[in-house]
Design a protein around this motif. Sequence first.
Motif, PDB file in Angstrom:
ATOM      1  N   ARG A  39       0.826  -1.447   0.025  1.00  0.00           N
ATOM      2  CA  ARG A  39      -0.276  -0.152   0.234  1.00  0.00           C
ATOM      3  C   ARG A  39       0.824   1.058  -0.398  1.00  0.00           C
ATOM      4  O   ARG A  39       0.715   1.847  -0.800  1.00  0.00           O
ATOM      5  CB  ARG A  39      -1.160  -0.344   1.053  1.00  0.00           C
ATOM      6  CG  ARG A  39      -1.854   0.975   1.494  1.00  0.00           C
ATOM      7  CD  ARG A  39      -3.040   0.937   2.602  1.00  0.00           C
ATOM      8  NE  ARG A  39      -3.423  -0.197   2.817  1.00  0.00           N
ATOM      9  CZ  ARG A  39      -2.869  -1.711   3.950  1.00  0.00           C
ATOM     10  NH1 ARG A  39      -2.067  -0.502   4.224  1.00  0.00           N
ATOM     11  NH2 ARG A  39      -3.045  -2.302   3.935  1.00  0.00           N
ATOM     12  N   SER A  40       2.111   1.612   0.593  1.00  0.00           N
ATOM     13  CA  SER A  40       3.037   2.630   1.013  1.00  0.00           C
ATOM     14  C   SER A  40       3.398   2.899  -0.576  1.00  0.00           C
ATOM     15  O   SER A  40       3.684   3.826  -0.899  1.00  0.00           O
ATOM     16  CB  SER A  40       3.084   1.882   2.230  1.00  0.00           C
ATOM     17  OG  SER A  40       4.931   3.251   2.536  1.00  0.00           O
ATOM     18  N   TYR A  41       4.371   1.383  -1.106  1.00  0.00           N
ATOM     19  CA  TYR A  41       4.609   1.497  -2.321  1.00  0.00           C
ATOM     20  C   TYR A  41       3.775   2.114  -3.458  1.00  0.00           C
ATOM     21  O   TYR A  41       4.142   3.224  -4.156  1.00  0.00           O
ATOM     22  CB  TYR A  41       5.335   0.345  -2.087  1.00  0.00           C
ATOM     23  CG  TYR A  41       5.714   0.348  -4.172  1.00  0.00           C
ATOM     24  CD1 TYR A  41       7.157   0.323  -4.797  1.00  0.00           C
ATOM     25  CD2 TYR A  41       4.384  -0.765  -5.347  1.00  0.00           C
ATOM     26  CE1 TYR A  41       7.095  -0.004  -5.921  1.00  0.00           C
ATOM     27  CE2 TYR A  41       4.718  -1.006  -6.380  1.00  0.00           C
ATOM     28  CZ  TYR A  41       5.685  -0.516  -6.730  1.00  0.00           C
ATOM     29  OH  TYR A  41       6.475  -0.899  -8.370  1.00  0.00           O
ATOM     30  N   THR A  42       2.556   2.153  -3.505  1.00  0.00           N
ATOM     31  CA  THR A  42       1.861   2.456  -4.226  1.00  0.00           C
ATOM     32  C   THR A  42       0.858   3.703  -4.209  1.00  0.00           C
ATOM     33  O   THR A  42       0.671   4.113  -5.491  1.00  0.00           O
ATOM     34  CB  THR A  42       0.849   1.413  -4.035  1.00  0.00           C
ATOM     35  OG1 THR A  42       0.565  -0.379  -4.574  1.00  0.00           O
ATOM     36  CG2 THR A  42      -0.354   1.717  -5.721  1.00  0.00           C
ATOM     37  N   ARG A  43       0.855   4.131  -3.173  1.00  0.00           N
ATOM     38  CA  ARG A  43       0.233   5.925  -2.524  1.00  0.00           C
ATOM     39  C   ARG A  43       1.586   7.037  -3.008  1.00  0.00           C
ATOM     40  O   ARG A  43       1.661   7.178  -3.136  1.00  0.00           O
ATOM     41  CB  ARG A  43       0.198   5.357  -1.204  1.00  0.00           C
ATOM     42  CG  ARG A  43      -1.328   5.379  -1.222  1.00  0.00           C
ATOM     43  CD  ARG A  43      -1.812   4.947   0.247  1.00  0.00           C
ATOM     44  NE  ARG A  43      -3.340   4.443   0.489  1.00  0.00           N
ATOM     45  CZ  ARG A  43      -3.356   4.092   1.304  1.00  0.00           C
ATOM     46  NH1 ARG A  43      -3.091   4.112   2.631  1.00  0.00           N
ATOM     47  NH2 ARG A  43      -4.556   3.917   1.105  1.00  0.00           N
ATOM     48  N   GLU A  84      11.771  -2.580  -2.888  1.00  0.00           N
ATOM     49  CA  GLU A  84      12.674  -2.713  -1.850  1.00  0.00           C
ATOM     50  C   GLU A  84      12.750  -2.104  -0.853  1.00  0.00           C
ATOM     51  O   GLU A  84      12.136  -2.322   0.507  1.00  0.00           O
ATOM     52  CB  GLU A  84      14.312  -3.532  -1.915  1.00  0.00           C
ATOM     53  CG  GLU A  84      15.021  -4.155  -1.332  1.00  0.00           C
ATOM     54  CD  GLU A  84      16.191  -3.360  -1.792  1.00  0.00           C
ATOM     55  OE1 GLU A  84      17.309  -4.479  -0.531  1.00  0.00           O
ATOM     56  OE2 GLU A  84      17.027  -4.072  -2.449  1.00  0.00           O
ATOM     57  N   ARG A  85      12.351  -0.340  -1.092  1.00  0.00           N
ATOM     58  CA  ARG A  85      12.272   0.127   0.182  1.00  0.00           C
ATOM     59  C   ARG A  85      11.436   0.328   0.993  1.00  0.00           C
ATOM     60  O   ARG A  85      11.390   0.353   1.804  1.00  0.00           O
ATOM     61  CB  ARG A  85      13.085   1.395  -0.269  1.00  0.00           C
ATOM     62  CG  ARG A  85      14.205   1.431  -0.515  1.00  0.00           C
ATOM     63  CD  ARG A  85      14.738   2.661  -1.385  1.00  0.00           C
ATOM     64  NE  ARG A  85      16.319   3.122  -1.831  1.00  0.00           N
ATOM     65  CZ  ARG A  85      17.373   3.616  -2.677  1.00  0.00           C
ATOM     66  NH1 ARG A  85      16.101   4.453  -2.938  1.00  0.00           N
ATOM     67  NH2 ARG A  85      18.395   3.721  -3.081  1.00  0.00           N
ATOM     68  N   ALA A  86      10.429   0.393  -0.230  1.00  0.00           N
ATOM     69  CA  ALA A  86       9.003  -0.074   0.837  1.00  0.00           C
ATOM     70  C   ALA A  86       9.034  -0.783   1.789  1.00  0.00           C
ATOM     71  O   ALA A  86       7.776  -0.325   2.629  1.00  0.00           O
ATOM     72  CB  ALA A  86       7.925   0.812  -0.663  1.00  0.00           C
ATOM     73  N   MET A  87       8.958  -1.969   1.237  1.00  0.00           N
ATOM     74  CA  MET A  87       8.784  -3.528   1.515  1.00  0.00           C
ATOM     75  C   MET A  87       9.506  -3.679   2.988  1.00  0.00           C
ATOM     76  O   MET A  87       9.275  -3.777   4.663  1.00  0.00           O
ATOM     77  CB  MET A  87       9.284  -4.581   1.401  1.00  0.00           C
ATOM     78  CG  MET A  87       8.225  -4.069  -0.027  1.00  0.00           C
ATOM     79  SD  MET A  87       6.400  -4.071   0.052  1.00  0.00           S
ATOM     80  CE  MET A  87       5.912  -5.899   1.067  1.00  0.00           C
ATOM     81  N   GLU A  88      11.535  -2.567   2.653  1.00  0.00           N
ATOM     82  CA  GLU A  88      11.862  -2.318   4.335  1.00  0.00           C
ATOM     83  C   GLU A  88      11.288  -1.297   5.320  1.00  0.00           C
ATOM     84  O   GLU A  88      11.168  -1.668   6.630  1.00  0.00           O
ATOM     85  CB  GLU A  88      13.135  -1.710   3.727  1.00  0.00           C
ATOM     86  CG  GLU A  88      14.022  -3.290   2.688  1.00  0.00           C
ATOM     87  CD  GLU A  88      15.686  -2.915   2.762  1.00  0.00           C
ATOM     88  OE1 GLU A  88      16.996  -3.572   2.591  1.00  0.00           O
ATOM     89  OE2 GLU A  88      15.858  -1.487   2.538  1.00  0.00           O
TER      90      GLU A  88
END
Length: 163
Positions: A125-129, A142-146
């Motif tokens: 969700r964060s990556y997409t937004r 990768e950064r969003a998931m980290e």
Amino acid sequence: MSLATKENDPAQDWVIIHELTHGWWGNLVTCATLQDFWLNEGITTFMTAAWKEHRYGRAAYVAELDIARARLEKARAKGYDKPLAWSGSYPSLGARRAVQYSKGALFMDYLRTTLGDTVFWAGLRSYTRAHAGGTVTSIDFERAMEDASGRDLQRIFKDWVFG
């Protein structure tokens, strides 16, 4: 098979789900280069399975990922498996799809299993937004998931994405 049965058959709607999902991953957020094309297709293929899980249950999710696994294994049997963000050429469209679509979906499932549902979905969700309306690379994902997990995921991304 009756029409009513076809309407409730999870195997019948995958292409509609897949293409509608591109509204988010492929259109709203798109890869910066073809090297990161798996971000469009792998996420979308995974989300097709996730939607099926939501609509039809866990068995439909597993069945969809089993299709991806079989496609990847077929390519591996021919001696062909590459990292997701590989920039080389593919010997066939089937091999390209086995990696970018199928392996991409399996990587998403691996992340979901490794990080747990709460963290995984928060990261996606964060990556997409954060990247809505823009272009992305595998590093952005990768950064969003980290960030969502509070974990260093370099080893996992090296194994699956960067090689």
